[in-house]
Design an enzyme around this catalytic site. Structure first.
Site: not given
Length: 159
Positions: A35-39
């Site tokens: 659930q990360c912006g870098f996913t």
């Protein structure tokens, strides 16, 4: 033999492995989160894996819930997400802690051998990447903002 090969890890199905299984391979070790912006980097990691795996390259993903609680799911949920969203085929491991008193031994070693900005050992966020030679030497740490495709030249030099 490198100290990295003395470390044991647990995969996402709870099977124990020795890092010695990866001897003679170039490794990119990444702490991940769903659930990360870098996913979306999972896609780039998969592309690296597909491109270089036959030449002795492995991506090892270690989910981590220490940054913004962005990896709350169970191992099964994480694997399902990675399969459905990115169709990854590289190994997923058990959730680990990369900072603090419960830091996994692998991450203790990685951080001590490849320090971050201003010599810091602390992992700053999800998708921090560590590049390891075929001899088990940790040669480089990449920030979460470093996209997988930006690492291609470094990987090719080590293969």
């Amino acid at each position: 033999m490198s100290a990295i090969y003395d470390v044991d890890v647990v995969d996402n199905k709870q099977a124990k492995h020795s890092m010695a299984e990866y001897k003679d391979k170039v490794l990119l070790i990444v702490n991940t989160a769903s659930q990360c912006g870098f996913t979306p980097q999972y896609q780039g990691l998969q592309e690296l894996y597909q491109r270089f795996n036959q030449q002795g390259f492995e991506v090892l993903a270690f989910p981590c819930n220490q940054f913004g609680q962005q990896e709350k799911g169970s191992n099964e949920e994480i694997a399902k997400f990675c399969d459905l969203q990115f169709n990854i085929s590289f190994p997923l491991f058990d959730k680990v802690e990369v900072n603090g008193s419960n830091t996994h031994p692998l991450y203790q070693l990685l951080k001590s051998q490849a320090r971050g900005i201003l010599g810091s050992e602390k992992v700053k966020w999800n998708f921090t990447k560590f590049l390891v030679t075929k001899n088990g030497e940790v040669v480089k740490r990449y920030a979460p903002t470093t996209k997988p495709e930006a690492i291609i030249n470094d990987i090719e030099k080590l293969l």
